[in-house]
Design a protein around this motif. Sequence first.
Motif, PDB file in Angstrom:
ATOM      1  N   ALA A 103       0.835  -1.209   0.000  1.00  0.00           N
ATOM      2  CA  ALA A 103       0.000   0.000   0.000  1.00  0.00           C
ATOM      3  C   ALA A 103       0.867   1.254   0.000  1.00  0.00           C
ATOM      4  O   ALA A 103       0.620   2.183  -0.778  1.00  0.00           O
ATOM      5  N   TYR A 104       1.893   1.281   0.839  1.00  0.00           N
ATOM      6  CA  TYR A 104       2.781   2.444   0.854  1.00  0.00           C
ATOM      7  C   TYR A 104       3.661   2.502  -0.392  1.00  0.00           C
ATOM      8  O   TYR A 104       4.015   3.586  -0.848  1.00  0.00           O
ATOM      9  N   GLY A 105       4.013   1.357  -0.947  1.00  0.00           N
ATOM     10  CA  GLY A 105       4.789   1.346  -2.186  1.00  0.00           C
ATOM     11  C   GLY A 105       4.006   1.963  -3.340  1.00  0.00           C
ATOM     12  O   GLY A 105       4.541   2.797  -4.091  1.00  0.00           O
ATOM     13  N   ILE A 106       2.757   1.579  -3.464  1.00  0.00           N
ATOM     14  CA  ILE A 106       1.889   2.148  -4.503  1.00  0.00           C
ATOM     15  C   ILE A 106       1.722   3.647  -4.272  1.00  0.00           C
ATOM     16  O   ILE A 106       1.829   4.456  -5.192  1.00  0.00           O
ATOM     17  N   GLN A 107       1.474   3.994  -3.026  1.00  0.00           N
ATOM     18  CA  GLN A 107       1.271   5.404  -2.677  1.00  0.00           C
ATOM     19  C   GLN A 107       2.535   6.221  -2.912  1.00  0.00           C
ATOM     20  O   GLN A 107       2.478   7.338  -3.423  1.00  0.00           O
ATOM     21  N   GLY A 108       3.668   5.668  -2.548  1.00  0.00           N
ATOM     22  CA  GLY A 108       4.938   6.376  -2.752  1.00  0.00           C
ATOM     23  C   GLY A 108       5.244   6.599  -4.217  1.00  0.00           C
ATOM     24  O   GLY A 108       5.692   7.677  -4.621  1.00  0.00           O
ATOM     25  N   PHE A 109       4.981   5.574  -5.026  1.00  0.00           N
ATOM     26  CA  PHE A 109       5.202   5.699  -6.460  1.00  0.00           C
ATOM     27  C   PHE A 109       4.293   6.766  -7.065  1.00  0.00           C
ATOM     28  O   PHE A 109       4.734   7.614  -7.845  1.00  0.00           O
ATOM     29  N   ALA A 110       3.025   6.748  -6.677  1.00  0.00           N
ATOM     30  CA  ALA A 110       2.078   7.748  -7.187  1.00  0.00           C
ATOM     31  C   ALA A 110       2.466   9.155  -6.719  1.00  0.00           C
ATOM     32  O   ALA A 110       2.344  10.122  -7.475  1.00  0.00           O
ATOM     33  N   TYR A 111       2.941   9.266  -5.493  1.00  0.00           N
ATOM     34  CA  TYR A 111       3.360  10.564  -4.974  1.00  0.00           C
ATOM     35  C   TYR A 111       4.562  11.098  -5.747  1.00  0.00           C
ATOM     36  O   TYR A 111       4.617  12.287  -6.086  1.00  0.00           O
ATOM     37  N   LEU A 112       5.531  10.228  -6.043  1.00  0.00           N
ATOM     38  CA  LEU A 112       6.695  10.638  -6.833  1.00  0.00           C
ATOM     39  C   LEU A 112       6.279  11.073  -8.242  1.00  0.00           C
ATOM     40  O   LEU A 112       6.801  12.056  -8.772  1.00  0.00           O
ATOM     41  N   LEU A 113       5.341  10.331  -8.826  1.00  0.00           N
ATOM     42  CA  LEU A 113       4.842  10.733 -10.144  1.00  0.00           C
ATOM     43  C   LEU A 113       4.161  12.091 -10.079  1.00  0.00           C
ATOM     44  O   LEU A 113       4.315  12.913 -10.987  1.00  0.00           O
ATOM     45  N   ALA A 114       3.410  12.330  -9.030  1.00  0.00           N
ATOM     46  CA  ALA A 114       2.715  13.618  -8.885  1.00  0.00           C
ATOM     47  C   ALA A 114       3.699  14.765  -8.661  1.00  0.00           C
ATOM     48  O   ALA A 114       3.468  15.875  -9.142  1.00  0.00           O
ATOM     49  N   GLN A 115       4.788  14.509  -7.957  1.00  0.00           N
ATOM     50  CA  GLN A 115       5.748  15.560  -7.651  1.00  0.00           C
ATOM     51  C   GLN A 115       6.649  15.906  -8.834  1.00  0.00           C
ATOM     52  O   GLN A 115       6.975  17.065  -9.045  1.00  0.00           O
TER      53      GLN A 115
END
Length: 154
Positions: A103-115
């Motif tokens: 869950a945090y891996g998916i979230q972290g990846f999406a956050y990096l893409l957003a940033q």
Amino acid sequence: MRELIVLVLIWAAAILLLVFKVPREKRRDANIVFLFSQSLAWLYVYIQTFTGNMEFPFREFHESTKMSFSLYYIFYPAISVFFILYYPKKGFLKKCVYFGMYAYGIQGFAYLLAQYTELITYNNYSLLMQFFINCGILIIVRGFYYWFQKGFVK
């Protein structure tokens, strides 16, 4: 240009991992998990874009949809396949940590893409809410796979 490079890398990673890391005896299971995850991802991203919580400034099919094709129809379903393939057999704590890591891996990846790219833009972003949504999606995928497997156990 950065977005296009990221999308090509996402496609290459997803295809190569699915082709070379999914065992032959698990390919049928991987296919059903992949397709089910696509339907969940479509529903999730549709609700998020409809409510205005998420936007995709750079899209593959700009005229036909407001959603990202590569992320929610290729990459995240591929992650779900590997989530199911390597799901731990025993240990409640081990399973909880496993869910949290994914869950945090998916979230972290999406956050990096957003940033760092324009692939995703979050309008209303809550770290905790996103974590629970990712866990919920993984629980639904796991539940579906468990239900699917019960029909084949003799």
